[in-house]
Scaffold this motif. Structure first.
Motif, PDB file in Angstrom:
ATOM      1  N   GLY A 236       7.558   5.480 -24.498  1.00 54.09           N
ATOM      2  CA  GLY A 236       6.444   5.601 -23.622  1.00 54.09           C
ATOM      3  C   GLY A 236       6.745   5.600 -22.053  1.00 54.09           C
ATOM      4  N   ILE A 237       5.771   6.374 -21.286  1.00 54.82           N
ATOM      5  CA  ILE A 237       5.972   6.525 -19.943  1.00 54.82           C
ATOM      6  C   ILE A 237       4.846   6.015 -19.194  1.00 54.82           C
ATOM      7  CG2 ILE A 237       7.916   7.941 -20.460  1.00 54.82           C
ATOM      8  CD1 ILE A 237       4.662   9.265 -18.605  1.00 54.82           C
ATOM      9  N   CYS A 238       5.005   5.971 -17.776  1.00 48.08           N
ATOM     10  CA  CYS A 238       3.769   5.837 -16.667  1.00 48.08           C
ATOM     11  C   CYS A 238       4.514   6.323 -15.563  1.00 48.08           C
ATOM     12  CB  CYS A 238       3.342   4.508 -16.782  1.00 48.08           C
ATOM     13  SG  CYS A 238       1.681   4.390 -15.838  1.00 48.08           S
ATOM     14  N   TYR A 239       3.966   7.183 -14.772  1.00 50.53           N
ATOM     15  CA  TYR A 239       3.974   7.576 -13.429  1.00 50.53           C
ATOM     16  C   TYR A 239       3.743   6.497 -12.610  1.00 50.53           C
ATOM     17  CZ  TYR A 239       5.703  12.346 -14.595  1.00 50.53           C
ATOM     18  OH  TYR A 239       6.217  13.455 -15.205  1.00 50.53           O
ATOM     19  N   ILE A 240       4.382   6.159 -11.622  1.00 53.53           N
ATOM     20  CA  ILE A 240       4.127   5.058 -10.389  1.00 53.53           C
ATOM     21  C   ILE A 240       4.136   5.602  -8.997  1.00 53.53           C
ATOM     22  CG2 ILE A 240       4.619   2.727  -9.640  1.00 53.53           C
ATOM     23  CD1 ILE A 240       3.931   2.702 -12.602  1.00 53.53           C
ATOM     24  N   GLY A 241       2.760   5.940  -8.538  1.00 57.48           N
ATOM     25  CA  GLY A 241       2.721   6.497  -7.085  1.00 57.48           C
ATOM     26  C   GLY A 241       2.883   5.290  -6.339  1.00 57.48           C
ATOM     27  N   GLY A 242       2.769   4.018  -6.865  1.00 56.85           N
ATOM     28  CA  GLY A 242       2.544   2.997  -5.841  1.00 56.85           C
ATOM     29  C   GLY A 242       3.735   2.625  -5.122  1.00 56.85           C
ATOM     30  N   ILE A 243       4.915   3.170  -5.448  1.00 61.68           N
ATOM     31  CA  ILE A 243       6.181   3.010  -4.706  1.00 61.68           C
ATOM     32  C   ILE A 243       5.927   3.450  -3.071  1.00 61.68           C
ATOM     33  CG2 ILE A 243       7.494   2.918  -6.652  1.00 61.68           C
ATOM     34  CD1 ILE A 243       8.757   5.531  -5.481  1.00 61.68           C
ATOM     35  N   ARG A 244       4.945   4.546  -3.177  1.00 63.94           N
ATOM     36  CA  ARG A 244       4.625   4.963  -1.994  1.00 63.94           C
ATOM     37  C   ARG A 244       3.752   4.146  -0.761  1.00 63.94           C
ATOM     38  NH1 ARG A 244       3.548   9.266  -5.131  1.00 63.94           N
ATOM     39  NH2 ARG A 244       1.297   9.468  -4.304  1.00 63.94           N
ATOM     40  N   ASN A 245       3.531   2.945  -1.368  1.00 61.76           N
ATOM     41  CA  ASN A 245       3.010   2.208  -0.497  1.00 61.76           C
ATOM     42  C   ASN A 245       3.684   1.611   0.850  1.00 61.76           C
ATOM     43  OD1 ASN A 245       0.847   1.934  -2.517  1.00 61.76           O
ATOM     44  ND2 ASN A 245       1.192   0.160  -3.177  1.00 61.76           N
ATOM     45  N   ASN A 246       4.953   1.520   0.546  1.00 60.96           N
ATOM     46  CA  ASN A 246       5.640   1.070   1.673  1.00 60.96           C
ATOM     47  C   ASN A 246       6.968   1.863   1.545  1.00 60.96           C
ATOM     48  OD1 ASN A 246       7.212   0.011   3.856  1.00 60.96           O
ATOM     49  ND2 ASN A 246       6.488  -2.193   3.450  1.00 60.96           N
ATOM     50  N   LEU A 247       7.218   2.838   1.901  1.00 63.73           N
ATOM     51  CA  LEU A 247       8.671   3.797   1.741  1.00 63.73           C
ATOM     52  C   LEU A 247       9.701   3.354   2.491  1.00 63.73           C
ATOM     53  CD1 LEU A 247       7.510   7.335   1.023  1.00 63.73           C
ATOM     54  CD2 LEU A 247       8.194   5.647  -0.585  1.00 63.73           C
ATOM     55  N   GLU A 248       9.298   2.779   3.548  1.00 65.97           N
ATOM     56  CA  GLU A 248      10.468   2.072   4.565  1.00 65.97           C
ATOM     57  C   GLU A 248      11.290   0.865   3.815  1.00 65.97           C
ATOM     58  OE1 GLU A 248      11.527   2.909   7.321  1.00 65.97           O
ATOM     59  OE2 GLU A 248      10.045   4.113   8.438  1.00 65.97           O
ATOM     60  N   GLU A 249      10.572   0.032   3.139  1.00 66.42           N
ATOM     61  CA  GLU A 249      11.061  -0.986   2.259  1.00 66.42           C
ATOM     62  C   GLU A 249      11.883  -0.439   1.069  1.00 66.42           C
ATOM     63  OE1 GLU A 249      11.614  -4.021   3.003  1.00 66.42           O
ATOM     64  OE2 GLU A 249      10.654  -3.799   4.959  1.00 66.42           O
ATOM     65  N   VAL A 250      11.110   0.496   0.397  1.00 66.49           N
ATOM     66  CA  VAL A 250      11.734   1.050  -0.653  1.00 66.49           C
ATOM     67  C   VAL A 250      12.881   1.965  -0.472  1.00 66.49           C
ATOM     68  CG1 VAL A 250      11.304   2.920  -2.452  1.00 66.49           C
ATOM     69  CG2 VAL A 250       9.493   1.292  -2.026  1.00 66.49           C
ATOM     70  N   SER A 251      12.827   2.573   0.529  1.00 63.91           N
ATOM     71  CA  SER A 251      14.213   3.240   0.996  1.00 63.91           C
ATOM     72  C   SER A 251      15.125   2.399   1.530  1.00 63.91           C
ATOM     73  CB  SER A 251      13.853   4.143   2.367  1.00 63.91           C
ATOM     74  OG  SER A 251      12.775   5.230   2.123  1.00 63.91           O
ATOM     75  N   LYS A 252      15.108   1.402   2.250  1.00 65.28           N
ATOM     76  CA  LYS A 252      15.812   0.205   2.278  1.00 65.28           C
ATOM     77  C   LYS A 252      16.628  -0.336   1.214  1.00 65.28           C
ATOM     78  CE  LYS A 252      14.802  -2.111   5.997  1.00 65.28           C
ATOM     79  NZ  LYS A 252      13.902  -3.284   6.682  1.00 65.28           N
ATOM     80  N   LEU A 253      15.731  -0.772   0.145  1.00 69.09           N
ATOM     81  CA  LEU A 253      16.094  -1.088  -1.062  1.00 69.09           C
ATOM     82  C   LEU A 253      17.122  -0.391  -1.752  1.00 69.09           C
ATOM     83  CD1 LEU A 253      15.743  -3.708  -2.916  1.00 69.09           C
ATOM     84  CD2 LEU A 253      14.033  -2.520  -3.715  1.00 69.09           C
ATOM     85  N   LEU A 254      16.789   0.921  -1.730  1.00 66.66           N
ATOM     86  CA  LEU A 254      17.414   1.851  -2.532  1.00 66.66           C
ATOM     87  C   LEU A 254      18.505   2.641  -1.967  1.00 66.66           C
ATOM     88  CD1 LEU A 254      14.439   3.295  -5.019  1.00 66.66           C
ATOM     89  CD2 LEU A 254      16.329   1.615  -5.445  1.00 66.66           C
ATOM     90  N   LYS A 255      18.586   2.242  -0.476  1.00 68.42           N
ATOM     91  CA  LYS A 255      19.617   2.888   0.541  1.00 68.42           C
ATOM     92  C   LYS A 255      19.591   4.219   0.421  1.00 68.42           C
ATOM     93  CE  LYS A 255      23.127  -0.612   0.142  1.00 68.42           C
ATOM     94  NZ  LYS A 255      22.445  -1.639  -0.555  1.00 68.42           N
ATOM     95  N   ILE A 256      18.333   4.624   0.655  1.00 66.66           N
ATOM     96  CA  ILE A 256      17.901   6.249   0.680  1.00 66.66           C
ATOM     97  C   ILE A 256      18.498   6.685   2.107  1.00 66.66           C
ATOM     98  CG2 ILE A 256      15.781   7.932   0.572  1.00 66.66           C
ATOM     99  CD1 ILE A 256      16.514   6.698  -1.892  1.00 66.66           C
ATOM    100  N   PRO A 257      19.136   8.091   2.131  1.00 67.20           N
ATOM    101  CA  PRO A 257      19.361   8.601   3.268  1.00 67.20           C
ATOM    102  C   PRO A 257      18.487   9.537   3.972  1.00 67.20           C
ATOM    103  CG  PRO A 257      20.442   9.894   1.578  1.00 67.20           C
ATOM    104  CD  PRO A 257      19.728   8.743   0.910  1.00 67.20           C
ATOM    105  N   ASN A 258      18.972   9.890   5.204  1.00 67.52           N
ATOM    106  CA  ASN A 258      17.804  10.957   5.786  1.00 67.52           C
ATOM    107  C   ASN A 258      17.889  12.277   5.018  1.00 67.52           C
ATOM    108  OD1 ASN A 258      16.375  11.380   8.193  1.00 67.52           O
ATOM    109  ND2 ASN A 258      17.851  12.999   8.828  1.00 67.52           N
ATOM    110  N   LYS A 259      16.374  12.905   4.970  1.00 61.51           N
ATOM    111  CA  LYS A 259      16.239  14.130   4.318  1.00 61.51           C
ATOM    112  C   LYS A 259      15.888  13.876   2.778  1.00 61.51           C
ATOM    113  CE  LYS A 259      17.275  17.683   7.675  1.00 61.51           C
ATOM    114  NZ  LYS A 259      17.436  16.961   8.706  1.00 61.51           N
TER     115      LYS A 259
END
Length: 249
Positions: free
Chosen positions: A131-154
């Motif tokens: 089973g699957i479910c899409y989760i758009g809620g991670i866009r609530n705070n992309l600064e924190e998500v990016s920091k947690l996942l070490k997301i680079p520029n672009k």
């Protein structure tokens, strides 16, 4: 009718999973299916971050609005629009690619590529009995998500995909009728017919909720959409995307 079409038409979001992780083989197969999706000009402008660590999943669940099934899924896939790879390509090949990477067009390419890949992944998982479910809620705070996942520029995390073994049967939500979605030759603009079709769909959705909740809830679709759209959310998005060096011209 065939098994692929049956899988597609049988889709429903699953939010209750067994405490059972996906195998590495399942994860690889789902990602390989995602990679088999069409991609604009062969750009492959996306990346997928897989999350197994329970603490990381817990933090992402909190960022997504305390959605417990994010934490309790068998595996969590984060789909990202990714033009960082192409920035590196420009450096490798000694070409100035910055104007292209900053364009709205290439930003749209990355969004579309990621969405196509994700849907392939979702169908692959469902065909495996998951089973699957899409989760758009991670866009609530992309600064924190990016920091947690070490997301680079672009690179922009767009949504998560929870995948796992369904713990219980989930009802299938009725979609907008074919006649309201499909336009032959040109976009039909008969406003009275448009409203009439939406009212008919409201009745279908209201009956669905009535039966599902034993009369506790009788929402209409247009009522849900109007309430949601009258309360703007994630209005920081334009600033965040531009800060990441995307969608600037």
């Amino acid at each position: 009718m065939n098994d692929i079409i049956k899988t597609i038409l049988n889709h429903r979001s699953v939010r209750h999973f067994e405490d059972r992780p996906l195998t590495d083989e399942q994860i690889r197969l789902i990602v390989e299916c995602a990679q088999a999706a069409s991609t604009s000009s062969y750009m492959q402008a996306y990346s997928i971050i897989g999350v197994k660590n329970i603490q990381t999943k817990k933090k992402l669940a909190e960022q997504a609005g305390n959605q417990a099934y994010v934490e309790k899924s068998g595996h969590l896939f984060i789909f990202c629009a990714d033009l960082h790879r192409h920035e590196v390509i420009g450096e490798m090949e000694g070409k100035n690619v910055e104007d292209s990477l900053r364009s709205t067009e290439k930003f749209m390419v990355a969004l579309i590529d990621a969405a196509l890949a994700a849907q392939n992944a979702a169908l692959a998982a469902e065909s495996m009995g998951l089973g699957i479910c899409y989760i758009g809620g991670i866009r609530n705070n992309l600064e924190e998500v990016s920091k947690l996942l070490k997301i680079p520029n672009k690179v922009i995390p767009l949504f998560a995909l929870t995948v796992g073994y369904p713990a219980k049967e989930t009802a299938k939500k009725p979609r907008i009728p074919f006649e309201h979605i499909y336009h032959e030759e040109e976009y039909k603009q008969d406003q009275e017919a448009y409203v009439r079709e939406l009212e008919q769909y409201n009745e279908i959705v209201s009956n669905y909720y009535d039966q599902r909740t034993n009369g506790i809830r009788k929402d209409t679709w247009t009522g849900q959409m109007a309430r949601m759209l009258s309360n703007p959310t994630r209005m920081y998005m334009k600033q965040f995307v531009e800060k990441k060096g995307l969608n600037l011209n």
